[in-house]
Enzyme design. Structure first.
Site: not given
Ligand code: RFL
Ligand code: PHB
Length: 392
Positions: A75, A203, A295, A299, A387
C-alpha cells in the site's frame, strides 16, 4: 527435575519470540522457546495487519519472507475520514516508503513452519514459568509440562511473553517503573470473506465513533468499530455490525460496502503502557511484554519487531566478539524508539475516537486538527513518517 541447556531461553512463542528464535538460529545461536498455549491456539489468533519496512526486512533476514512477498499487499497510501469527508495520505510520495498488509496470523504461521523445518525447539503448554538468577552469568527458567517440572539453564533470557506474561515481573518492583493510560473505549473487530470496501485502509471518525476498514487480501476484509469497553463480541450479530459500520463510513463508501457472514469477531481494549527498564541483568523484554500501544497506528507488532532487531544485534555481537555493549545498551535504545511510537499511537487515537466525556470544544479541536492535516503537507508528512515506521 530434568535439566536442559541452551544459549537463549525465549519465554513466549508469539511473533517476538519466534522471530528472535529464527534470526538467532540463522546465526548458529541456540534457543528454546517456551509457550504457554498450544500451537493451534497461537496460530488461531487474529491480530495486527500492517507491516513496516523494518519488520519486512527482519522477515527477509530470518529467511521467512517468501509468502509475505507473494501474498502481502503493498500500500502506497492510506485514507483518513471525518464524517462524510475524506482524503488520502500519499505515504510513498511523502516518505519514499510503503507499507505491507499481511496478517500477523500468517506471519506467525510462517515463523512456526520455518522453526519446525529446522528442528528448533518450541515447547507448548508450559505452566508455572519462573525466572531465576538473572543477575548472574547462569540464569535459568523453570516450568512445568503435564505436571512435570523442568529446568532450562541458559546465558540469556528473552521475555517475549506479551502483556500478561511473567517476565516483566521478574524485574524487582523497586527498580521497575510502569506508565499506563487506558482509554474509555475498545475495538470490536470482524473478519469476513468479502472484498474490502476500498483498495487502501480507511481510518474514519464520525459522531457515532471511530471505524477502521482494513483487509487481509482482495477477498478478505477486516473491519473495526469503536465500542464501549463493556461490550461483548457475542452480543453483536453480524447484521448489527454491518449496519453500524455503514453509519460510520462516508456515504459513498457505505454504498460500496459488501457484507457477509463473519469468520471471527472479538473485542480488544485500548491501552498505552511502557515498562522501564526493558532489561534487568541477563533478562531482556521484547514486544508486548514491555509496552502496549492502542492499535490506531498499527504499531504493536512493528514495535515488537524493532525490539527484536536491537536484541538480536546485541546477542549476535556478544556471541561473535564477547562484547556486551549492544546488550547493555538495549533498554535505552529500545525505549527511545518506543516512546516516539507511544506518542504517535496516542495522538492518532486521540484524534480519531469519540471520547464519552468530550466537550463541544474538544470536538472542534479534533475537526480543526483533521482540517489542518487535510490541507497541510508538513502535517501529512509527520503522520506519514510515523505510519510507515520510524527508522531503526
Ligand atoms: P504476543 O503476541 O502477546 O505473544 C506473547 C506470547 O507469550 C505467551 N505467553 C507465555 N508463554 C510462556 N509462559 C508464560 N507465562 C506466558 N505468558 C504469555 C502467549 O501465549 C503468547 O503466545 O506478544 P509479542 O510476540 O510481543 O507480539 C506483539 C503483538 O502480538 C502485538 O503487539 C499486536 O498483535 C498488538 N495488537 C495489534 N497490533 C496492531 O498493530 N494491529 C492490530 O490490529 C492489533 N490487534 C493486538 C490486536 C493485540 C491484541 N491482544 C494482545 C489482546 C488485537 C488483540 C486482541
Ligand atoms: C488490521 O488490519 O488488523 C489493522 C490495520 C491497521 C490498524 C490496526 C489493525 O491500525
Amino acid at each position: 527435575m530434568s535439566t536442559q541447556r541452551t544459549q537463549v531461553a525465549i519465554i513466549g512463542g508469539g511473533p517476538s519470540g519466534m522471530l528472535l528464535a529464527q534470526l538467532l538460529d540463522r546465526q548458529g545461536i541456540d534457543s528454546v522457546v517456551l509457550e504457554r498455549r498450544s500451537r493451534a491456539h497461537v496460530l488461531g489468533r487474529i491480530r495486527a495487519g500492517v507491516l513496516e519496512r523494518g519488520m519486512r526486512a527482519l522477515m527477509e533476514e530470518a529467511g521467512v519472507a517468501q509468502r509475505m512477498r507473494t501474498e502481502g499487499l503493498t500500500h502506497s497510501g492510506v485514507l483518513l475520514g471525518h464524517g462524510d469527508q475524506r482524503f488520502r495520505i500519499d505515504l510513498e510520495e511523502l516518505t519514499g516508503h510503503r507499507v505491507t498488509v499481511y496478517g500477523q496470523t500468517e506471519l506467525t504461521r510462517d515463523l512456526y513452519d520455518a522453526r519446525g523445518a529446522r528442528g528448533g525447539a518450541v515447547i507448548h503448554d508450559v505452566s508455572d514459568v519462573t525466572i531465576g538468577d538473572i543477575r548472574s552469568d547462569a540464569p535459568e527458567v523453570t516450568y512445568h509440562v503435564d505436571g512435570q517440572p523442568h529446568r532450562l539453564a541458559c546465558d540469556f533470557i528473552a521475555g517475549c511473553d506479551g502483556f500478561h506474561g511473567v517476565s516483566r515481573h521478574a524485574i524487582p518492583e523497586a527498580s521497575r517503573q510502569e506508565f499506563e493510560k487506558t482509554y474509555p473505549f475498545a475495538w470490536l473487530g470482524l473478519l469476513s470473506d468479502t472484498p474490502p470496501v476500498d483498495a487502501e485502509l480507511l481510518y474514519t471518525s464520525s459522531a457515532r465513533g471511530f471505524a477502521l476498514c482494513s483487509m487481509r487480501s482482495a477477498a478478505r476484509s477486516r473491519y473495526y468499530l469503536q465500542c464501549p469497553v463493556t461490550e461483548r463480541a457475542q452480543d453483536w450479530s453480524d447484521s448489527a455490525f454491518w449496519e453500524e459500520l455503514a453509519h460510520r463510513l462516508p456515504a459513498d463508501m457505505a454504498r460500496n460496502l459488501v457484507t457477509g457472514p463473519s469468520i471471527e469477531k472479538s473485542v480488544a481494549p485500548l491501552r498505552s503502557f511502557v515498562c522501564e527498564p526493558m532489561q534487568w541483568g541477563n533478562l531482556f523484554l521484547c514486544g508486548d511484554a514491555a509496552h502496549i500501544v492502542p492499535p490506531t497506528g498499527a504499531k504493536g507488532l512493528n514495535t515488537a519487531a524493532s525490539d527484536v532487531r536491537y536484541l538480536y544485534d546485541g546477542l549476535r555481537q556478544f556471541y561473535k566478539t564477547g562484547d556486551r555493549g549492544g546488550l547493555d545498551g538495549y533498554s535505552a535504545k529500545a525505549l527511545a524508539r518506543v516512546w516516539k511510537v507511544e506518542r504517535f499511537s496516542w495522538w492518532f487515537s486521540s484524534l480519531m475516537h469519540h471520547f464519552p466525556d468530550q466537550s463541544e470544544f474538544d470536538q472542534r479541536m479534533q475537526m480543526a486538527e483533521f482540517e489542518f492535516l487535510r490541507s497541510n503537507r508538513a502535517a501529512q508528512e509527520a503522520l506519514a513518517l510515523n505510519y510507515v515506521g520510524l527508522p531503526y
